[in-house]
Design an enzyme around this catalytic site. Structure first.
Site, PDB file in Angstrom:
ATOM      1  N   GLU A  43       0.871  -1.183   0.000  1.00 28.09           N
ATOM      2  CA  GLU A  43       0.000   0.000   0.000  1.00 28.09           C
ATOM      3  C   GLU A  43       0.905   1.230   0.000  1.00 28.09           C
ATOM      4  O   GLU A  43       1.757   1.385   0.877  1.00 28.09           O
ATOM      5  CB  GLU A  43      -0.924  -0.021   1.226  1.00 28.09           C
ATOM      6  N   CYS A  69     -12.194   4.258   0.656  1.00 27.46           N
ATOM      7  CA  CYS A  69     -13.396   4.223   1.498  1.00 27.46           C
ATOM      8  C   CYS A  69     -13.105   4.729   2.905  1.00 27.46           C
ATOM      9  O   CYS A  69     -13.812   5.582   3.433  1.00 27.46           O
ATOM     10  CB  CYS A  69     -13.937   2.795   1.543  1.00 27.46           C
ATOM     11  N   CYS A 126     -16.143   6.921   1.711  1.00 27.12           N
ATOM     12  CA  CYS A 126     -17.396   6.635   2.428  1.00 27.12           C
ATOM     13  C   CYS A 126     -17.381   7.057   3.896  1.00 27.12           C
ATOM     14  O   CYS A 126     -18.311   7.718   4.370  1.00 27.12           O
ATOM     15  CB  CYS A 126     -17.709   5.145   2.401  1.00 27.12           C
ATOM     16  N   LYS A 163     -16.742  10.842   4.706  1.00 27.46           N
ATOM     17  CA  LYS A 163     -17.893  11.553   4.127  1.00 27.46           C
ATOM     18  C   LYS A 163     -19.119  11.407   5.018  1.00 27.46           C
ATOM     19  O   LYS A 163     -19.802  12.383   5.316  1.00 27.46           O
ATOM     20  CB  LYS A 163     -18.186  10.981   2.744  1.00 27.46           C
ATOM     21  N   ALA A 186       3.990  -0.320  -5.631  1.00 28.68           N
ATOM     22  CA  ALA A 186       4.427  -1.547  -6.311  1.00 28.68           C
ATOM     23  C   ALA A 186       3.919  -1.525  -7.741  1.00 28.68           C
ATOM     24  O   ALA A 186       2.902  -0.882  -8.032  1.00 28.68           O
ATOM     25  CB  ALA A 186       3.887  -2.776  -5.580  1.00 28.68           C
ATOM     26  N   TYR A 197     -22.968  11.280  -7.529  1.00 28.53           N
ATOM     27  CA  TYR A 197     -23.331  11.227  -6.113  1.00 28.53           C
ATOM     28  C   TYR A 197     -22.332  11.974  -5.231  1.00 28.53           C
ATOM     29  O   TYR A 197     -22.719  12.604  -4.251  1.00 28.53           O
ATOM     30  CB  TYR A 197     -23.548   9.772  -5.650  1.00 28.53           C
ATOM     31  N   ILE A 198     -21.060  11.966  -5.602  1.00 27.52           N
ATOM     32  CA  ILE A 198     -20.071  12.644  -4.759  1.00 27.52           C
ATOM     33  C   ILE A 198     -20.303  14.161  -4.790  1.00 27.52           C
ATOM     34  O   ILE A 198     -20.248  14.841  -3.763  1.00 27.52           O
ATOM     35  CB  ILE A 198     -18.637  12.262  -5.186  1.00 27.52           C
ATOM     36  N   GLU A 213     -23.500  15.023  -2.807  1.00 31.79           N
ATOM     37  CA  GLU A 213     -23.291  14.813  -1.364  1.00 31.79           C
ATOM     38  C   GLU A 213     -22.487  15.969  -0.769  1.00 31.79           C
ATOM     39  O   GLU A 213     -22.844  16.501   0.289  1.00 31.79           O
ATOM     40  CB  GLU A 213     -22.573  13.482  -1.117  1.00 31.79           C
ATOM     41  N   HIS A 236     -45.838   0.188  12.443  1.00 34.68           N
ATOM     42  CA  HIS A 236     -46.457   1.499  12.577  1.00 34.68           C
ATOM     43  C   HIS A 236     -46.086   2.141  13.904  1.00 34.68           C
ATOM     44  O   HIS A 236     -46.044   1.451  14.917  1.00 34.68           O
ATOM     45  CB  HIS A 236     -47.976   1.327  12.495  1.00 34.68           C
ATOM     46  N   GLU A 286     -43.199   1.766   6.476  1.00 33.65           N
ATOM     47  CA  GLU A 286     -44.469   1.037   6.334  1.00 33.65           C
ATOM     48  C   GLU A 286     -45.202   1.440   5.055  1.00 33.65           C
ATOM     49  O   GLU A 286     -46.007   0.683   4.528  1.00 33.65           O
ATOM     50  CB  GLU A 286     -45.373   1.240   7.550  1.00 33.65           C
TER      51      GLU A 286
HETATM   52  P1  FAD Z   1      -9.406   1.759  -3.035  1.00 34.87           P
HETATM   53  O1  FAD Z   1     -10.198   1.712  -1.802  1.00 34.87           O
HETATM   54  O2  FAD Z   1      -9.286   3.040  -3.753  1.00 34.87           O
HETATM   55  O3  FAD Z   1      -7.962   1.216  -2.658  1.00 34.87           O
HETATM   56  C1  FAD Z   1      -6.900   1.237  -3.571  1.00 34.87           C
HETATM   57  C2  FAD Z   1      -5.606   1.412  -2.786  1.00 34.87           C
HETATM   58  O4  FAD Z   1      -4.510   1.109  -3.637  1.00 34.87           O
HETATM   59  C3  FAD Z   1      -5.387   2.821  -2.270  1.00 34.87           C
HETATM   60  O5  FAD Z   1      -5.194   2.799  -0.875  1.00 34.87           O
HETATM   61  C4  FAD Z   1      -4.133   3.302  -3.001  1.00 34.87           C
HETATM   62  O6  FAD Z   1      -3.318   4.136  -2.192  1.00 34.87           O
HETATM   63  C5  FAD Z   1      -3.440   1.992  -3.307  1.00 34.87           C
HETATM   64  N1  FAD Z   1      -2.561   2.019  -4.471  1.00 34.87           N
HETATM   65  C6  FAD Z   1      -2.814   2.558  -5.698  1.00 34.87           C
HETATM   66  N2  FAD Z   1      -1.781   2.325  -6.517  1.00 34.87           N
HETATM   67  C7  FAD Z   1      -0.849   1.620  -5.813  1.00 34.87           C
HETATM   68  C8  FAD Z   1       0.434   1.077  -6.127  1.00 34.87           C
HETATM   69  N3  FAD Z   1       0.962   1.175  -7.357  1.00 34.87           N
HETATM   70  N4  FAD Z   1       1.111   0.432  -5.148  1.00 34.87           N
HETATM   71  C9  FAD Z   1       0.592   0.310  -3.901  1.00 34.87           C
HETATM   72  N5  FAD Z   1      -0.632   0.795  -3.553  1.00 34.87           N
HETATM   73  C10 FAD Z   1      -1.336   1.428  -4.510  1.00 34.87           C
HETATM   74  N6  FAD Z   1     -18.651   3.603  -1.867  1.00 34.87           N
HETATM   75  C11 FAD Z   1     -19.712   3.131  -1.181  1.00 34.87           C
HETATM   76  O7  FAD Z   1     -20.013   1.938  -1.246  1.00 34.87           O
HETATM   77  N7  FAD Z   1     -20.459   3.970  -0.394  1.00 34.87           N
HETATM   78  C12 FAD Z   1     -20.167   5.286  -0.257  1.00 34.87           C
HETATM   79  O8  FAD Z   1     -20.871   6.005   0.452  1.00 34.87           O
HETATM   80  C13 FAD Z   1     -19.048   5.795  -0.950  1.00 34.87           C
HETATM   81  N8  FAD Z   1     -18.689   7.083  -0.825  1.00 34.87           N
HETATM   82  C14 FAD Z   1     -17.583   7.553  -1.463  1.00 34.87           C
HETATM   83  C15 FAD Z   1     -17.231   8.885  -1.297  1.00 34.87           C
HETATM   84  C16 FAD Z   1     -16.132   9.395  -1.929  1.00 34.87           C
HETATM   85  C17 FAD Z   1     -15.765  10.833  -1.727  1.00 34.87           C
HETATM   86  C18 FAD Z   1     -15.347   8.547  -2.765  1.00 34.87           C
HETATM   87  C19 FAD Z   1     -14.138   9.085  -3.477  1.00 34.87           C
HETATM   88  C20 FAD Z   1     -15.681   7.217  -2.937  1.00 34.87           C
HETATM   89  C21 FAD Z   1     -16.799   6.695  -2.294  1.00 34.87           C
HETATM   90  N9  FAD Z   1     -17.192   5.375  -2.441  1.00 34.87           N
HETATM   91  C22 FAD Z   1     -18.295   4.905  -1.767  1.00 34.87           C
HETATM   92  C23 FAD Z   1     -16.474   4.459  -3.362  1.00 34.87           C
HETATM   93  C24 FAD Z   1     -15.519   3.546  -2.590  1.00 34.87           C
HETATM   94  O9  FAD Z   1     -14.656   4.329  -1.800  1.00 34.87           O
HETATM   95  C25 FAD Z   1     -14.724   2.688  -3.559  1.00 34.87           C
HETATM   96  O10 FAD Z   1     -15.618   2.004  -4.415  1.00 34.87           O
HETATM   97  C26 FAD Z   1     -13.848   1.663  -2.862  1.00 34.87           C
HETATM   98  O11 FAD Z   1     -12.958   2.285  -1.978  1.00 34.87           O
HETATM   99  C27 FAD Z   1     -13.069   0.841  -3.890  1.00 34.87           C
HETATM  100  O12 FAD Z   1     -12.191  -0.030  -3.242  1.00 34.87           O
HETATM  101  P2  FAD Z   1     -10.882  -0.544  -3.999  1.00 34.87           P
HETATM  102  O13 FAD Z   1     -10.276  -1.573  -3.114  1.00 34.87           O
HETATM  103  O14 FAD Z   1     -11.203  -0.903  -5.381  1.00 34.87           O
HETATM  104  O15 FAD Z   1      -9.932   0.719  -4.108  1.00 34.87           O
END
Ligand code: FAD
Length: 455
Positions: A35, A43, A48, A51, A116, A180-181, A184, A438, A443
């Site tokens: 990471e 998230c 999420c 937010k 990575a 949605y973002i 919100e 109720h 409901e």
């Molecule tokens: P991510 O959670 O984005 O994780 C990817 C990770 O990979 C990151 O930590 C990044 O640093 C790391 N990374 C990237 N490249 C590299 C690399 N080369 N080497 C090492 N690490 C790397 N979803 C909901 O279900 N409900 C919500 O209410 C909601 N609200 C949201 C609000 C906002 C403002 C945003 C931006 C998103 C929201 N989402 C919500 C969407 C949700 O956050 C994502 O769908 C979810 O986090 C996707 O998970 P993921 O594992 O695919 O990626």
């Protein structure tokens, strides 16, 4: 087969990557996860979770206002301190981040705080130039905000990445976008007393959602004082002392203290070395995968937002889990991407599961529609003039409920439960046969008797 350092190497410690790593380790695999920022990913760190904390903060104004109708007199005018909210939010995010990393370590996963990238088949290159080998590689690098186009002053624009770290609450904000973002954040800032303008290039916000909900949400946001500028775009931003003049495509300017762009997100596939193994990507840069999340290269998989299927946390988690069960648990599992409930945490809140009326028609369904628009009980005494909207989209032939749509308080909580009914293929008669709880708002979904005829 030559020995490798790990059975699985996961790139990205967000929702999908962390779940995959934990489950694979539980199946006995030797797992490492890299990471480059903070464990928890979008998230937990900048999506999420923070937010929703801001959403809670933004709703206290309503509580204070509504209290009067219920006999409360609040002493001096309540005041709000942004710095306190952000500090408390940061503390909670730090706690969650530690839990995420701690859970990985507890399962025996090797955690690496580094960027990575792929570097040939079965090889991963770390930021310090060293290499690690693995039999299977999972890409779970998520997505990132799309930057606003090449307009003068674009450098002044912040995205959802930076907004959670603002040092001070602006007096005025311009939010660009209609997803949605965007809505919100417009709602959050308006709730915190910020003069808010929402600028969107289309006619309506929330493309893809049911038209009735889109219309009702826009009405509600406008009634709450958010200035909606639809079919509009910004063409430049000029600094004017400590504030900005935002130039509009239609002419004229809007004065503001902050411009937030939330115009979309793109899969994070840059500098990942995809070309070193020949992984195919789609038009948005997303990694193309099959129904088991395998990329076009054997042994390399991808889950979550980087695949741009359904970009939500629970889906990234499911895809990560299914991948680990398939590859390391001897249990081939596909993720069903239909019937995904989703909430939009504006005030009022909006949530939906299943098909919108428009999508159902496009799929060729003949429909019975049921709709109720009513004043929630609380608003009768508080005097708040805001109405809840509930809508069921029902297939006329089978009477199966295809879609459930709610705009109003607790919409997300209501729709999460309705999602079980839709998952079980409930019919309208099943909803009717369910005894109402109720008095509640939910409901109403059990008592929608009158078919609604669109005019
Ligand atoms: P991510 O959670 O984005 O994780 C990817 C990770 O990979 C990151 O930590 C990044 O640093 C790391 N990374 C990237 N490249 C590299 C690399 N080369 N080497 C090492 N690490 C790397 N979803 C909901 O279900 N409900 C919500 O209410 C909601 N609200 C949201 C609000 C906002 C403002 C945003 C931006 C998103 C929201 N989402 C919500 C969407 C949700 O956050 C994502 O769908 C979810 O986090 C996707 O998970 P993921 O594992 O695919 O990626």
């Amino acid at each position: 087969m030559a020995a490798t350092d790990f059975d699985l190497f996961v790139i990205g410690g967000g929702s999908g990557g962390v779940r995959a790593a934990r489950i694979a380790a539980g199946h006995g695999a030797r797992v490492a996860i890299a990471e480059c920022d903070r464990f928890g990913g979008t998230c937990v760190i900048r999506g999420c979770v923070p937010k929703k904390l801001l959403v809670y903060a933004s709703r206290f104004g309503d509580e204070f206002e509504d209290a009067a109708g219920f006999g409360w007199t609040l002493g001096s005018t309540p005041t709000f301190d942004w710095a306190t909210l952000i500090a408390n939010k940061d503390r909670e995010i730090k706690r969650l981040e530690q839990i995420y990393e701690g859970n990985l370590k507890a399962k025996g996963v090797t955690t690496l705080a580094t960027r990575a990238a792929l570097d040939g088949p079965g090889r991963v290159k770390l930021a310090d130039g060293s290499h690690v080998t693995a039999r299977t590689i999972l890409i779970a690098t998520g997505g990132h905000p799309t930057r606003y186009g090449d307009i003068p002053g674009a450098g002044h624009i912040v995205t959802s990445n930076e907004i959670f770290e603002l040092k001070a609450l602006p007096k005025r904000i311009v939010v660009c976008g209609g997803g949605y973002i965007a809505v919100e954040f417009a709602s959050i800032f308006a709730g915190l007393g910020v003069e808010t303008t929402l600028i969107h290039r289309r006619e309506k916000v929330l493309r893809g959602f049911d038209e009735d909900l889109r219309d009702a949400l826009m009405e509600a946001l406008a009634a709450r004082g958010i200035r909606l500028m639809m079919s509009e775009a910004i063409t430049g931003i000029a600094q004017d002392g400590v504030c900005f003049n935002v130039a509009l495509r239609s002419g004229g300017t809007v004065k503001t203290d902050l411009v937030l762009s939330a115009i979309g997100r793109a899969p994070s596939t840059g500098n990942l070395g995809l070309e070193t193994v020949g992984i195919k990507t789609g038009p948005r840069g997303e990694i193309l995968v099959d129904s088991f999340s395998q990329s076009t290269v054997s042994g390399i998989y991808a889950v979550g937002d980087v695949t741009d299927r359904v970009n939500l946390t629970p889906i990234a988690i499911r895809e990560g889990h299914a991948f680990a069960d398939t590859v390391f648990g001897n249990k081939p599992t596909q993720v069903d991407h239909t019937l995904v409930p989703t909430g939009v945490f504006t005030t009022p809140e909006l949530a939906t599961v299943g098909l919108s009326e428009q999508a159902a028609r496009e799929f060729g369904h003949e429909l019975d529609l049921y709709k109720a628009r009513f004043r929630p009980m609380r608003n009768t005494v508080s005097g708040r003039n805001e109405r809840t909207l509930m809508k069921l989209v029902v297939d006329r032939g089978t009477q199966r409920v295809l879609g459930c749509h709610v705009l109003g308080p607790d919409a997300a909580e209501i729709v999460q439960m309705a999602a079980i009914a839709l998952q079980l293929r409930a019919t309208k008669a099943d909803f009717d046969a369910t005894v109402a709880l109720h008095p509640s708002a939910a409901e109403e979904l059990m008592t929608l008797r009158e078919k609604w005829i669109p005019t």
